[in-house]
Write an enzyme that holds these catalytic residues in place. Structure first.
Site, PDB file in Angstrom:
ATOM      1  N   ARG A 143       0.817  -1.221   0.000  1.00  9.86           N
ATOM      2  CA  ARG A 143       0.000   0.000   0.000  1.00  9.86           C
ATOM      3  C   ARG A 143       0.846   1.263   0.000  1.00  9.86           C
ATOM      4  O   ARG A 143       0.456   2.273  -0.589  1.00  9.86           O
ATOM      5  CB  ARG A 143      -0.921   0.000   1.220  1.00  9.86           C
ATOM      6  CG  ARG A 143      -2.028  -1.001   1.058  1.00  9.86           C
ATOM      7  CD  ARG A 143      -2.899  -1.043   2.268  1.00  9.86           C
ATOM      8  NE  ARG A 143      -4.097  -1.804   1.999  1.00  9.86           N
ATOM      9  CZ  ARG A 143      -4.883  -2.310   2.933  1.00  9.86           C
ATOM     10  NH1 ARG A 143      -4.599  -2.126   4.206  1.00  9.86           N
ATOM     11  NH2 ARG A 143      -5.951  -2.977   2.604  1.00  9.86           N
ATOM     12  N   LYS A 185     -20.259 -18.397  -0.943  1.00  8.50           N
ATOM     13  CA  LYS A 185     -21.702 -18.261  -0.709  1.00  8.50           C
ATOM     14  C   LYS A 185     -22.422 -17.308  -1.654  1.00  8.50           C
ATOM     15  O   LYS A 185     -21.859 -16.310  -2.069  1.00  8.50           O
ATOM     16  CB  LYS A 185     -21.917 -17.739   0.712  1.00  8.50           C
ATOM     17  CG  LYS A 185     -21.452 -18.719   1.764  1.00  8.50           C
ATOM     18  CD  LYS A 185     -21.601 -18.106   3.130  1.00  8.50           C
ATOM     19  CE  LYS A 185     -21.368 -19.154   4.205  1.00  8.50           C
ATOM     20  NZ  LYS A 185     -21.496 -18.589   5.549  1.00  8.50           N
TER      21      LYS A 185
END
Ligand code: AMP
Length: 397
Positions: free
Chosen positions: A35, A198
């Site tokens: 980052r 999911k």
């Protein structure tokens, strides 16, 4: 709209909102500086333009007020090394003393403000706090895409104090440009591959994508909720019985929108969730009791590859199998290989979402993708069709 490319930084103090929320080990050493490196081009641009970067970021989750373990001081040496300039640390991010230090910066000098989240005004989006932050600079650059989905003081609220001096940094600009190539005006056919465990965590994205894509490959654990919804046998596979209706609605919506919905017809089933399990290829709708589908089967993989290879724009979010175990990685690897091949032939490919990036890295395919997004929440919200406050604030929307 102002851009970092043509802004004159000469003699200016440029407030740059970055995402330096990097992981540290117990000795306060940075274990992954991705980052920080990602923000370097923007910081260097200000330096090369004769300005003084005033860097601000959140870091960790301080509870209330300053905590030494979340001080920016742990990052100063590393940033100084990467920039080749000694970075000064301010004692706070607002206040008269900080304002004075910032105003006395000479061109080429770099100041890091102390952790924004030492003040609760940051996450609350407090206007007075944003105003005080704004006093430390002549212009504001937002280069923190990872927090662009939050309407915090430094990521969005602050924009009002720089009506003519606000812009994206290079990182956020390339994230937005790349995402827009998929979401706003894609070359067709556009194919999205959604995988993962999911259905429940991906519904909003799937629904939004159905209004945009030509092909939608749904894979991974969510396959079995669809199989069950259609009356098939899923054995011990992961399945969400509360989402059968949702699955049916997604299929209906796909039909209405003319989207080619592609799901596994055969799967690699295992008798245990383990690398040592016995495996067999079975029809996706006929998984025996005691067995669970953990990867796409060869027939499905061939189908997925065919669609991907004929696509002009490809979005990949989520593995189509339990790629962490080599035994169940073939489907996800084949998807990755097919995307690389399509990209070589001129397609634009974007990979995003934590697990797909891990997957691409595991198979060393990162160089073959057009763009890899490192933003988690912000990327998903953009794909859901939501406006990101940190992007809207810069654009003045
Ligand atoms: P997500 O965070 O929702 O993108 O889910 C990613 C995870 O889904 C990965 O860790 C995969 O191992 C897992 N996954 C993919 N396919 C399956 C499957 N058939 N059964 C169980 N887990 C799966």
């Amino acid at each position: 709209m102002q851009t970092i490319h043509d802004y004159n930084f000469s003699g200016k103090k440029a407030l740059i909102r970055v995402d330096f929320n990097v992981p540290l080990n117990e000795n306060f050493e940075i274990t992954d500086d991705t980052r920080i490196r990602a923000a370097l081009p923007t910081i260097k641009k200000v330096l090369e333009g004769g300005g003084s970067p005033v860097i601000m970021s959140h870091f960790g989750r301080p509870k209330s007020g300053p905590e030494d373990k979340f001080s920016m001081r742990h990052l100063i040496d590393h940033l100084s090394k990467l920039l080749g300039v000694e970075v000064k640390l301010a004692p706070d991010c607002i206040g008269d003393e900080v304002k004075k230090i910032a105003s006395e910066l000479k061109p080429g000098e770099v100041l890091m403000l102390e952790n924004l989240r030492f003040h609760e005004g940051e996450t609350k989006g407090n206007e007075e706090f944003a105003k005080q932050l704004a006093e430390n600079g002549d212009c504001w650059i937002n280069d923190a895409f990872g927090t662009a989905h939050r309407a915090h003081a430094s990521t969005a609220v602050i924009a009002q104090f720089f009506p003519n001096d606000k812009m994206f940094g290079y990182l956020i600009e390339s994230e937005v440009k790349s995402l827009d190539k998929v979401v706003k005006d894609p070359k067709r056919p556009l194919t999205a591959i959604m995988g993962g465990a999911k259905v429940s965590s991906k519904i909003t994205i799937i629904e939004n994508l159905l209004g945009k894509v030509d092909n939608l490959i749904l894979g991974g654990g969510m396959t079995y909720t669809f199989v069950k919804a259609n009356g098939g046998e899923v054995g011990d596979s992961i399945c969400e019985p509360d989402f059968l209706e949702t699955a049916r609605n997604i299929e209906k919506l796909a039909k209405e929108k003319g989207v080619n919905l592609i799901m596994a017809t055969d799967v690699l089933a295992a008798d245990d969730f383990s690398e040592n399990a016995n495996t067999q290829t079975v029809q996706a709708s006929q998984i025996p009791e005691g067995w669970q589908g953990l990867d796409a089967g060869p027939e499905s993989i061939a189908k997925f590859k065919e669609v991907i290879k004929n696509s002009a724009t490809i979005l990949w979010n989520g593995p189509v199998g339990v790629f962490e175990m080599d035994k169940f990685a073939a489907g996800s690897k084949a998807i990755g290989d097919a995307i690389v091949e399509a990209t070589q032939k001129g397609a634009f490919s974007l990979v995003g979402g934590g697990d797909s990036v891990a997957c691409v890295n595991k198979f060393k395919l990162a160089d073959g993708m057009s763009y890899i997004s490192t933003a988690g929440g912000a990327l998903l919200e953009y794909l859901e069709g939501r406006t990101l406050p940190g992007v809207a604030a810069v654009r003045g929307e």
